[in-house]
Design a protein around this motif. Structure first.
Motif, PDB file in Angstrom:
ATOM      1  N   THR A 252       0.826  -1.210   0.000  1.00  0.00           N
ATOM      2  CA  THR A 252       0.000   0.000   0.000  1.00  0.00           C
ATOM      3  C   THR A 252       0.860   1.261   0.000  1.00  0.00           C
ATOM      4  OG1 THR A 252      -0.235  -0.080   2.427  1.00  0.00           O
ATOM      5  CG2 THR A 252      -1.970  -1.107   1.102  1.00  0.00           C
ATOM      6  N   SER A 253       2.051   1.175   0.595  1.00  0.00           N
ATOM      7  CA  SER A 253       2.956   2.323   0.584  1.00  0.00           C
ATOM      8  C   SER A 253       3.354   2.692  -0.842  1.00  0.00           C
ATOM      9  CB  SER A 253       4.208   2.006   1.414  1.00  0.00           C
ATOM     10  OG  SER A 253       5.074   3.108   1.459  1.00  0.00           O
ATOM     11  N   ARG A 254       3.560   1.666  -1.684  1.00  0.00           N
ATOM     12  CA  ARG A 254       3.976   1.922  -3.074  1.00  0.00           C
ATOM     13  C   ARG A 254       2.802   2.198  -4.001  1.00  0.00           C
ATOM     14  NH1 ARG A 254       7.574  -2.570  -1.918  1.00  0.00           N
ATOM     15  NH2 ARG A 254       6.135  -4.011  -2.925  1.00  0.00           N
ATOM     16  N   ASN A 255       1.618   1.694  -3.661  1.00  0.00           N
ATOM     17  CA  ASN A 255       0.509   1.712  -4.624  1.00  0.00           C
ATOM     18  C   ASN A 255      -0.747   2.412  -4.120  1.00  0.00           C
ATOM     19  OD1 ASN A 255       1.648  -0.286  -6.794  1.00  0.00           O
ATOM     20  ND2 ASN A 255       1.982  -1.322  -4.848  1.00  0.00           N
ATOM     21  N   LEU A 349      -8.858   0.658   0.327  1.00  0.00           N
ATOM     22  CA  LEU A 349      -7.920   0.794   1.435  1.00  0.00           C
ATOM     23  C   LEU A 349      -8.681   1.240   2.678  1.00  0.00           C
ATOM     24  CD1 LEU A 349      -4.973   2.701  -0.300  1.00  0.00           C
ATOM     25  CD2 LEU A 349      -5.249   0.237  -0.040  1.00  0.00           C
ATOM     26  N   ARG A 350      -8.132   0.957   3.836  1.00  0.00           N
ATOM     27  CA  ARG A 350      -8.701   1.511   5.055  1.00  0.00           C
ATOM     28  C   ARG A 350      -8.532   3.027   5.019  1.00  0.00           C
ATOM     29  NH1 ARG A 350     -12.231  -1.323   7.808  1.00  0.00           N
ATOM     30  NH2 ARG A 350     -11.508  -0.693   9.886  1.00  0.00           N
ATOM     31  N   SER A 351      -9.228   3.727   5.890  1.00  0.00           N
ATOM     32  CA  SER A 351      -9.249   5.190   5.842  1.00  0.00           C
ATOM     33  C   SER A 351      -7.911   5.793   6.251  1.00  0.00           C
ATOM     34  CB  SER A 351     -10.346   5.723   6.772  1.00  0.00           C
ATOM     35  OG  SER A 351      -9.963   5.535   8.124  1.00  0.00           O
ATOM     36  N   ILE A 352      -7.716   7.046   5.860  1.00  0.00           N
ATOM     37  CA  ILE A 352      -6.478   7.747   6.190  1.00  0.00           C
ATOM     38  C   ILE A 352      -6.311   7.888   7.699  1.00  0.00           C
ATOM     39  CG2 ILE A 352      -7.404  10.111   6.134  1.00  0.00           C
ATOM     40  CD1 ILE A 352      -4.818  10.826   4.520  1.00  0.00           C
ATOM     41  N   GLU A 353      -7.427   7.908   8.425  1.00  0.00           N
ATOM     42  CA  GLU A 353      -7.349   8.009   9.883  1.00  0.00           C
ATOM     43  C   GLU A 353      -6.684   6.788  10.511  1.00  0.00           C
ATOM     44  OE1 GLU A 353     -10.206  10.887   8.464  1.00  0.00           O
ATOM     45  OE2 GLU A 353     -10.120   8.718   8.153  1.00  0.00           O
ATOM     46  N   GLU A 354      -6.707   5.651   9.795  1.00  0.00           N
ATOM     47  CA  GLU A 354      -6.106   4.425  10.307  1.00  0.00           C
ATOM     48  C   GLU A 354      -4.724   4.151   9.718  1.00  0.00           C
ATOM     49  OE1 GLU A 354      -8.748   0.952  10.523  1.00  0.00           O
ATOM     50  OE2 GLU A 354     -10.391   2.299  10.013  1.00  0.00           O
ATOM     51  N   ALA A 355      -4.300   4.999   8.797  1.00  0.00           N
ATOM     52  CA  ALA A 355      -2.993   4.805   8.167  1.00  0.00           C
ATOM     53  C   ALA A 355      -1.879   5.203   9.129  1.00  0.00           C
ATOM     54  CB  ALA A 355      -2.900   5.639   6.894  1.00  0.00           C
ATOM     55  N   TYR A 356      -0.746   4.540   8.998  1.00  0.00           N
ATOM     56  CA  TYR A 356       0.403   4.903   9.827  1.00  0.00           C
ATOM     57  C   TYR A 356       0.984   6.247   9.376  1.00  0.00           C
ATOM     58  CZ  TYR A 356       0.616   0.350  12.116  1.00  0.00           C
ATOM     59  OH  TYR A 356       0.325  -0.757  12.874  1.00  0.00           O
ATOM     60  N   VAL A 357       0.858   6.517   8.082  1.00  0.00           N
ATOM     61  CA  VAL A 357       1.479   7.714   7.521  1.00  0.00           C
ATOM     62  C   VAL A 357       0.543   8.326   6.473  1.00  0.00           C
ATOM     63  CG1 VAL A 357       3.417   8.551   6.112  1.00  0.00           C
ATOM     64  CG2 VAL A 357       3.832   6.859   7.886  1.00  0.00           C
ATOM     65  N   THR A 358       0.609   9.650   6.361  1.00  0.00           N
ATOM     66  CA  THR A 358      -0.131  10.352   5.315  1.00  0.00           C
ATOM     67  C   THR A 358       0.768  10.549   4.103  1.00  0.00           C
ATOM     68  OG1 THR A 358      -1.386  11.564   6.997  1.00  0.00           O
ATOM     69  CG2 THR A 358      -1.424  12.435   4.757  1.00  0.00           C
ATOM     70  N   SER A 359       0.278  10.153   2.948  1.00  0.00           N
ATOM     71  CA  SER A 359       0.963  10.417   1.690  1.00  0.00           C
ATOM     72  C   SER A 359       0.332  11.662   1.079  1.00  0.00           C
ATOM     73  CB  SER A 359       0.805   9.229   0.740  1.00  0.00           C
ATOM     74  OG  SER A 359       1.325   9.526  -0.534  1.00  0.00           O
ATOM     75  N   GLY A 360       1.172  12.565   0.591  1.00  0.00           N
ATOM     76  CA  GLY A 360       0.670  13.831   0.068  1.00  0.00           C
ATOM     77  C   GLY A 360       1.006  14.958   1.036  1.00  0.00           C
ATOM     78  N   GLY A 361       0.568  16.159   0.719  1.00  0.00           N
ATOM     79  CA  GLY A 361       0.829  17.301   1.591  1.00  0.00           C
ATOM     80  C   GLY A 361       1.458  18.461   0.849  1.00  0.00           C
TER      81      GLY A 361
END
Length: 412
Positions: A252-255, A349-361
């Motif tokens: 998921t980190s790559r895709n 994918l699970r929600s961004i609230e459950e992600a270890y890291v945010t991609s983007g910004g």
């Protein structure tokens, strides 16, 4: 000449930025909305704090999945050895585990955040907690920051502003996307945010009914419309919603910007990637031959977990009480094909609230990679997860925060 520097955000990036800026003789104030600093750090590494990764700097760079070239100056200016040196000076003993992951020897993340708090105070940083920043702007050569504390509005004027507010993952720790709002107000482009290092929702119910089952060193292949996109070998775990674990996190980190609910994505899991079909068949034949009078569920449970065997026999419509001696060649063929390719359809994918890291910004094209200063607004700096950079799990994302925070602080 010394400056008045304001740092917004008391995570790893803000802590290192504030301490570094203060070492240069500046008056530094650090604001954080929580009652403690490093709140998100406390939950990393399952509460043990995966401080960094004990690898060479070039390997740090290789483990960045998004905009890695932007981080060369950061990593070479403040490396994994530098953060370890700081913690060791404050009596935090470090141990190195699998894949170079570094943890406090005590296995207590609070030891890390306590050490960093002392590091801040020893370097003269003014720490102000429970402060919720509601507005930032620049008037002439001064930054005006408005915030609330104890239900009172207060204002700080500063010569320089460092935004280290984190991303949008785990909002309960204070990462609620404030930095994107501030950045946009100053004219910065915000790259759309996506969850990274995040589990996957799976459509198949039988997986969810077997939550808690884990497998080591399996091969996971991501595909769409029968076209292979990516693969990973590592550990996985079934959950109440689908699938998680290190192998899934890397995929998921790559895709994370490819996988979506509109298209048909699937995972194929090979539980025995070191064996081909013939070798696995021979293994099963040997197992059956050694246990001819046992029920097939008990025989297969010698090499696989009982609950999983029960699930796959039900999928294959094979009687669990069938004797091993009656397990036919056709039975074996179906079983082996399943064990070498368990197909799971991705819901999303699970929600961004459950992600270890945010991609983007914050768009890194508008940031000087040697200083972390904005190319749009003078004396405005961004560091840490608020930037559009992220990496694999294993301590790499925390290192990004320390290293970019150092550059932001060092250039005051």
């Amino acid at each position: 000449m010394s400056k008045k520097v304001l740092v917004i955000g008391g995570g790893p990036a803000g802590i290192i930025a504030a301490a570094t800026a203060s070492k240069k003789g500046n008056k530094v104030i650090l604001l954080d909305k929580n009652s403690i600093i490093g709140k998100k750090m406390l939950i990393t590494g399952n509460g043990r704090c995966n401080i960094t990764n004990n690898c060479e700097i070039e390997d740090l760079i290789e483990n960045v999945t998004r905009n890695r070239n932007f981080l060369y100056s950061s990593f070479y200016s403040f490396s994994n050895k530098d953060i370890i040196d700081i913690l060791q000076k404050y009596d935090v003993e470090i141990k190195v585990e699998n894949d170079g992951r570094c943890f406090p020897k005590s296995d207590k993340s609070i030891d890390v955040t306590n050490a960093l708090k002392t590091y801040l105070l020893d370097n003269g940083v003014i720490l102000s907690l429970n402060c919720n920043v509601i507005n930032v702007e620049k008037y002439k050569n001064k930054f005006i920051t408005e915030y609330t504390k104890n239900n009172r509005k207060e204002i700080i004027e500063s010569d320089s502003l460092i935004i280290a507010t984190g991303g949008k993952s785990y909002p309960s720790t204070g990462s609620t996307g404030d930095g994107y709002k501030f950045g946009k107000k100053f004219g910065h482009n915000i790259i759309s945010t996506k969850p990274s290092i995040v589990p996957i929702n799976i459509k198949e119910n039988w997986i969810k009914q077997n939550k808690g089952l884990s497998f080591k060193n399996v091969k996971v292949v991501l595909s769409s419309d029968d076209k292979i996109i990516d693969y990973e070998i590592g550990d996985i775990i079934f959950t109440h919603f689908g699938i998680s674990g290190p192998a899934i996190f890397n995929i998921t980190s790559r895709n994370n910007r490819k996988i979506n609910a509109k298209d048909r994505f699937k995972l194929d899991i090979d539980l025995f990637p070191s064996l081909n079909l013939k070798e696995l068949d021979e293994k099963i034949i040997e197992l059956l031959g050694s246990n001819p009078n046992k029920n097939i569920i008990n025989v297969l449970s010698i090499i696989l977990k009982y609950n999983f065997v029960l699930a796959i026999l039900n999928l294959l419509q094979i009687n669990i009480s069938l004797k091993a001696s009656n397990f036919t060649k056709e039975h074996r063929r179906k079983l082996i094909r399943l064990l070498k390719s368990i197909t799971l359809n991705i819901a999303d994918l699970r929600s961004i609230e459950e992600a270890y890291v945010t991609s983007g910004g914050i768009d890194i094209n508008q940031i000087n990679p040697s200083t972390m200063e904005s190319k749009i607004v003078e004396d405005l700096f961004f560091c840490g997860e608020v930037l559009d950079v992220d990496a694999y799990t294993g301590g790499f994302n925390l290192q990004i925060s320390y290293s970019t925070g150092y550059l932001a602080g060092d250039n005051q």
